[in-house]
Design a protein around this motif. Structure first.
Motif, PDB file in Angstrom:
ATOM      1  N   ALA A   1       0.817  -1.213   0.000  1.00 32.11           N
ATOM      2  CA  ALA A   1       0.000   0.000   0.000  1.00 32.11           C
ATOM      3  C   ALA A   1       0.854   1.268   0.000  1.00 32.11           C
ATOM      4  N   ALA A   2       1.849   1.325   0.846  1.00 32.37           N
ATOM      5  CA  ALA A   2       2.678   2.531   0.931  1.00 32.37           C
ATOM      6  C   ALA A   2       3.405   2.784  -0.385  1.00 32.37           C
ATOM      7  N   ALA A   3       3.913   1.720  -0.996  1.00 32.74           N
ATOM      8  CA  ALA A   3       4.623   1.873  -2.268  1.00 32.74           C
ATOM      9  C   ALA A   3       3.687   2.349  -3.374  1.00 32.74           C
ATOM     10  N   VAL A   4       2.473   1.830  -3.403  1.00 33.83           N
ATOM     11  CA  VAL A   4       1.519   2.244  -4.438  1.00 33.83           C
ATOM     12  C   VAL A   4       1.063   3.683  -4.206  1.00 33.83           C
ATOM     13  N   ARG A   5       0.840   4.054  -2.959  1.00 33.42           N
ATOM     14  CA  ARG A   5       0.492   5.454  -2.682  1.00 33.42           C
ATOM     15  C   ARG A   5       1.610   6.392  -3.147  1.00 33.42           C
ATOM     16  N   ALA A   6       2.852   5.983  -2.954  1.00 33.37           N
ATOM     17  CA  ALA A   6       3.980   6.804  -3.396  1.00 33.37           C
ATOM     18  C   ALA A   6       3.999   6.935  -4.917  1.00 33.37           C
ATOM     19  N   LEU A   7       3.717   5.846  -5.621  1.00 35.85           N
ATOM     20  CA  LEU A   7       3.652   5.905  -7.083  1.00 35.85           C
ATOM     21  C   LEU A   7       2.580   6.888  -7.539  1.00 35.85           C
ATOM     22  N   LEU A   8       1.414   6.831  -6.902  1.00 37.66           N
ATOM     23  CA  LEU A   8       0.314   7.716  -7.263  1.00 37.66           C
ATOM     24  C   LEU A   8       0.661   9.176  -6.973  1.00 37.66           C
ATOM     25  N   ALA A   9       1.225   9.428  -5.809  1.00 40.63           N
ATOM     26  CA  ALA A   9       1.583  10.801  -5.461  1.00 40.63           C
ATOM     27  C   ALA A   9       2.644  11.359  -6.403  1.00 40.63           C
ATOM     28  N   ASP A  10       3.637  10.543  -6.730  1.00 43.00           N
ATOM     29  CA  ASP A  10       4.710  10.981  -7.627  1.00 43.00           C
ATOM     30  C   ASP A  10       4.186  11.278  -9.027  1.00 43.00           C
ATOM     31  N   ALA A  11       3.104  10.601  -9.418  1.00 47.86           N
ATOM     32  CA  ALA A  11       2.512  10.816 -10.744  1.00 47.86           C
ATOM     33  C   ALA A  11       1.530  11.987 -10.760  1.00 47.86           C
ATOM     34  N   GLY A  12       1.356  12.658  -9.607  1.00 50.02           N
ATOM     35  CA  GLY A  12       0.516  13.838  -9.556  1.00 50.02           C
ATOM     36  C   GLY A  12      -0.927  13.597  -9.167  1.00 50.02           C
ATOM     37  N   PHE A  13      -1.248  12.396  -8.725  1.00 51.30           N
ATOM     38  CA  PHE A  13      -2.614  12.121  -8.285  1.00 51.30           C
ATOM     39  C   PHE A  13      -2.865  12.801  -6.934  1.00 51.30           C
ATOM     40  N   THR A  14      -4.126  13.172  -6.714  1.00 48.12           N
ATOM     41  CA  THR A  14      -4.517  13.789  -5.455  1.00 48.12           C
ATOM     42  C   THR A  14      -5.469  12.867  -4.711  1.00 48.12           C
ATOM     43  N   ASP A  15      -5.802  13.228  -3.477  1.00 51.74           N
ATOM     44  CA  ASP A  15      -6.691  12.413  -2.644  1.00 51.74           C
ATOM     45  C   ASP A  15      -6.218  10.967  -2.573  1.00 51.74           C
ATOM     46  N   VAL A  16      -4.902  10.779  -2.568  1.00 54.09           N
ATOM     47  CA  VAL A  16      -4.329   9.434  -2.555  1.00 54.09           C
ATOM     48  C   VAL A  16      -4.624   8.774  -1.214  1.00 54.09           C
ATOM     49  N   GLN A  17      -5.121   7.555  -1.263  1.00 56.37           N
ATOM     50  CA  GLN A  17      -5.473   6.839  -0.035  1.00 56.37           C
ATOM     51  C   GLN A  17      -5.540   5.343  -0.294  1.00 56.37           C
ATOM     52  N   SER A  18      -5.661   4.567   0.789  1.00 63.65           N
ATOM     53  CA  SER A  18      -5.809   3.112   0.702  1.00 63.65           C
ATOM     54  C   SER A  18      -7.049   2.695   1.484  1.00 63.65           C
ATOM     55  N   TRP A  19      -7.612   1.557   1.068  1.00 67.89           N
ATOM     56  CA  TRP A  19      -8.816   1.018   1.708  1.00 67.89           C
ATOM     57  C   TRP A  19      -8.549  -0.421   2.135  1.00 67.89           C
ATOM     58  N   GLN A  20      -9.143  -0.803   3.256  1.00 70.52           N
ATOM     59  CA  GLN A  20      -8.909  -2.128   3.826  1.00 70.52           C
ATOM     60  C   GLN A  20      -9.903  -3.156   3.305  1.00 70.52           C
ATOM     61  N   ASP A  21      -9.433  -4.401   3.179  1.00 71.44           N
ATOM     62  CA  ASP A  21     -10.300  -5.495   2.767  1.00 71.44           C
ATOM     63  C   ASP A  21     -10.994  -6.090   3.995  1.00 71.44           C
ATOM     64  N   LEU A  22     -11.659  -7.226   3.810  1.00 75.52           N
ATOM     65  CA  LEU A  22     -12.426  -7.837   4.885  1.00 75.52           C
ATOM     66  C   LEU A  22     -11.559  -8.258   6.072  1.00 75.52           C
TER      67      LEU A  22
END
Length: 276
Positions: free
Chosen positions: A242-263
């Protein structure tokens, strides 16, 4: 194992060596009886063909073959999906990305792209729930696309399927409100690839044969060209990514970057909005 013809349904069910749920599933599949009929017809004797068929199914399961492949289907998002060795088995955790995508589709003229669709689970579930949506699904595997097309037809879902290695088959000017993907994210050499159901599933749909993030990097890098301003990119990933993917999104300029939990309370999906 040997199953004697003439033994009653109830006696056979009690004697099968799997857990009770799997015993019931395979017995229903071998006999054509429903769950209720297993109870109401418990004293019904098994025919020779049924006994032989059940013995074969149980042997396959004891060798580790996934139940979903043995019976050829799996329920996902309340729908039945045909599955086989060409596609991953849809899992309950992936229903999270469907729910997130549905929440983010606009009320009018919604457009969604499912990348690496496999069995079509995400695309078909969205299209079935939002029949007004324009849903496109991509996969590089012709065999997977054939399964996905059959699932769309069986569930009355309108989906456009394209053979594509990620974004390659998309016209440059095609955009979507939501891009969703459950790509290969297990790192090469991960012990999980040799365990449980994963041993039988298509390896190319499980691992990127690299560090587990290469497909995710490709999708993040290419998505801005195919998202409307304010559109969402949603990505399923591994339990520790999750942390690595959030970093990829932020570096690419995405906003409201977040993660959601499964069951299970694990961060399973991460996403962000393409900058307005």
């Amino acid at each position: 194992m040997t199953i004697e013809p003439g033994a009653t349904v109830a006696a056979v069910q009690a004697a099968l060596p799997l857990d009770p749920l799997e015993n019931r599933i395979l017995l229903c599949h071998a006999t054509g009886l429903s769950r209720v009929q297993l109870i109401t017809q418990g004293d019904r004797p098994l025919g020779a063909d049924e006994a032989a068929r059940l013995a074969d199914l149980v042997a396959r399961r004891l060798q580790g073959e996934p139940i979903a492949y043995i019976v050829g289907k799996r329920e996902f998002f309340g729908l039945d999906f045909q599955v086989g060795p060409a596609v991953l088995i849809p899992r309950p955790d992936t229903e999270l990305i469907v729910e997130l995508a549905l929440e983010r589709l606009p009320a009018q003229a919604p457009r969604l792209l499912d990348m690496g669709t496999g069995s079509g689970a995400i695309a078909v579930a969205v299209a079935h729930t939002r029949p007004d949506a324009d849903v496109t699904a991509l996969d590089v595997s012709p065999d997977a696309l054939a399964v996905a097309q059959a699932n769309a037809a069986a569930n009355g879902a309108r989906v456009r399927f394209l053979a594509s290695s990620w974004f390659d088959a998309l016209a440059p000017d095609v955009t979507f409100d939501v891009i969703a993907s459950n790509p290969p994210y297990i790192a090469a050499g991960d012990d999980h690839l040799a365990q449980g159901d994963l041993r039988f599933e298509p390896v190319g749909a499980l691992t990127d044969h690299a560090d587990g993030l290469s497909a995710l990097r490709t999708i993040v890098a290419g998505s801005p060209r195919h998202l409307v301003p304010g559109g969402w990119l949603l990505l399923e990933h591994g339990y520790d990514q999750a942390a690595a993917v959030r970093a990829l999104l932020a570096d690419a300029g995405f906003t409201d970057v977040q993660s959601w939990q499964d069951l299970a309370g694990i961060e399973r999906v991460s996403g962000g909005r393409f900058r307005v």
